[in-house]
Design a protein around this motif. Structure first.
Motif, short mmCIF file in Angstrom:
data_model
loop_
_atom_site.label_atom_id
_atom_site.label_comp_id
_atom_site.label_asym_id
_atom_site.label_seq_id
_atom_site.Cartn_x
_atom_site.Cartn_y
_atom_site.Cartn_z
N PRO A 138 0.82 -1.23 0.00
CA PRO A 138 0.00 0.00 0.00
C PRO A 138 0.84 1.27 0.00
N LEU A 139 2.06 1.20 0.53
CA LEU A 139 2.90 2.39 0.59
C LEU A 139 3.34 2.84 -0.79
N PHE A 140 3.44 1.91 -1.76
CA PHE A 140 3.85 2.28 -3.10
C PHE A 140 2.84 3.23 -3.75
N GLU A 141 1.59 3.05 -3.45
CA GLU A 141 0.57 3.87 -4.09
C GLU A 141 0.05 4.97 -3.18
N TYR A 142 0.64 5.12 -2.00
CA TYR A 142 0.20 6.17 -1.08
C TYR A 142 0.64 7.53 -1.59
N SER A 143 -0.26 8.47 -1.54
CA SER A 143 0.10 9.85 -1.89
C SER A 143 -0.77 10.79 -1.08
N GLN A 144 -0.18 11.88 -0.68
CA GLN A 144 -0.93 12.87 0.07
C GLN A 144 -1.77 13.69 -0.89
N GLY A 145 -3.00 13.87 -0.55
CA GLY A 145 -3.88 14.66 -1.42
C GLY A 145 -5.05 15.17 -0.62
N SER A 146 -5.97 15.77 -1.31
CA SER A 146 -7.13 16.33 -0.62
C SER A 146 -7.99 15.22 -0.06
N LYS A 147 -8.62 15.50 1.05
CA LYS A 147 -9.46 14.51 1.70
C LYS A 147 -10.71 14.29 0.88
N THR A 148 -11.12 13.04 0.83
CA THR A 148 -12.31 12.69 0.06
C THR A 148 -13.30 11.98 0.95
N ASP A 149 -14.54 12.36 0.84
CA ASP A 149 -15.59 11.70 1.61
C ASP A 149 -15.85 10.34 0.99
N ILE A 150 -15.47 9.30 1.71
CA ILE A 150 -15.57 7.96 1.13
C ILE A 150 -16.83 7.23 1.59
N SER A 151 -17.66 7.90 2.40
CA SER A 151 -18.88 7.25 2.88
C SER A 151 -19.83 7.05 1.71
N GLU A 152 -20.45 5.89 1.69
CA GLU A 152 -21.44 5.54 0.68
C GLU A 152 -20.89 5.74 -0.74
N SER A 153 -19.64 5.37 -0.95
CA SER A 153 -19.01 5.53 -2.25
C SER A 153 -18.95 4.20 -2.98
N ALA A 154 -19.44 4.21 -4.22
CA ALA A 154 -19.45 2.97 -5.00
C ALA A 154 -18.04 2.53 -5.34
N TRP A 155 -17.12 3.49 -5.48
CA TRP A 155 -15.76 3.13 -5.87
C TRP A 155 -15.11 2.23 -4.84
#
Length: 293
Positions: A138-155
């Motif tokens: 998971p560390l390979f794809e970790y990147s700091q970015g804007s927070k995203t509301d992941i609740s009830e997200s189909a993705w």
């Protein structure tokens, strides 16, 4: 295990790691140049055909056509290709910097299934290598970015489905190698990939400008050949090696290669977290190699 075969799994795993590492570093370029990712999938499916025919010819076209072989082969192909198609849609509607860390944990599924159902075991160094690999992924794809509301997200659901599909694929691939030739497995993987091309075409917006030129479609073809050869080598790695070791090694090693290539050729310097992941992956690869049977 037959004499002389004990290290073959590692050779094939390294080939997969190198080819997928190079593929990962450059695979996004055709899309950036205007060639849609759905069409990249179609190109990849077609590039699977030549190596599938070549290896089948090597065994005198002896394709295993019994019901069990067809079922297992198609299952492997559909799990891999289906996961890829889900990934296309997931990254379209969700944050890639959260999706890829989830998907990269697919070896956990493989390891758990192999441990309980195949009774696969490894030594203490191999076990430590697996732990390091899983930490690095998971560390390979970790990147700091804007927070995203992941609740009830189909993705999020789609990412978990891709993780599960690819983890199951690796497990079924290992199971299949007990009763099938690697050449037959790869042929059915190729066939399954071709069957999903119509779905990819339906997902493609042909109203947009599409780069059919040298730096679009043809560049995608050259890059996807690396993907296809890596997939073929992975089948052989599972034939001769333990799924509990092969899966973490290839899934940690490929991002390692991608990071190194990006630093050298693309003038990209990863942050401290990804540099830590590189170190963990190197240690993991060494431990897995030392502890291989």
């Amino acid at each position: 295990m037959k004499a002389g075969y004990s290290k073959l799994w590692f050779t094939y795993a390294i080939i997969t790691t190198v080819f997928w590492g190079i593929w990962g570093a450059f695979t996004g370029i055709p899309t950036e140049n205007g060639f849609p990712s759905t069409l990249v999938y179609c190109v990849w499916a077609v590039t699977m055909v030549p190596p599938a025919l070549i290896v089948l010819k090597m065994v005198n076209w002896k394709l295993e056509c019994d019901k069990k072989s067809i079922f297992l082969g198609v299952a492997i192909g559909l799990l891999g290709a289906g996961g890829q198609m889900l990934l296309f849609h997931a990254v379209k509607i969700g944050p890639a910097y959260l999706i890829f860390p989830i998907i990269s944990l697919s070896p956990v599924i493989t390891i758990v299934l192999s441990f309980f159902f195949l009774k696969e075991r490894t030594g203490k160094w191999g076990s430590l290598g697996i732990v390091f690999a899983l930490i690095a992924l998971p560390l390979f794809e970790y990147s700091q970015g804007s927070k995203t509301d992941i609740s009830e997200s189909a993705w999020f659901t789609m990412a978990v489905l891709v993780l599960t599909a690819w983890g199951l694929q690796a497990y079924v691939m290992k199971v299949s190698n007990e009763s099938m030739k690697a050449e037959s497995i790869f042929f059915y993987m190729m066939l399954s990939g071709l069957l999903i091309i119509p779905v990819a075409l339906l997902m493609t917006d042909f109203q947009q400008d599409i780069n059919w030129g040298a730096d679009g479609m043809y560049l995608a073809a050259g890059i996807q050949v690396l993907n296809s050869v890596g997939a073929l080598s992975l089948v052989y790695a599972f034939r001769y090696g333990k799924a509990i070791v092969v899966s973490p090694l290839t899934n940690a090693g490929a991002p390692l290669m991608t990071s190194i290539i990006a630093m050298i050729f693309l003038s990209v310097m990863p942050g401290s977290i990804k540099l830590g992941a590189i170190g963990l992956a190197v240690v993991a690869a060494v431990l897995l190699a030392v502890d291989s049977e």
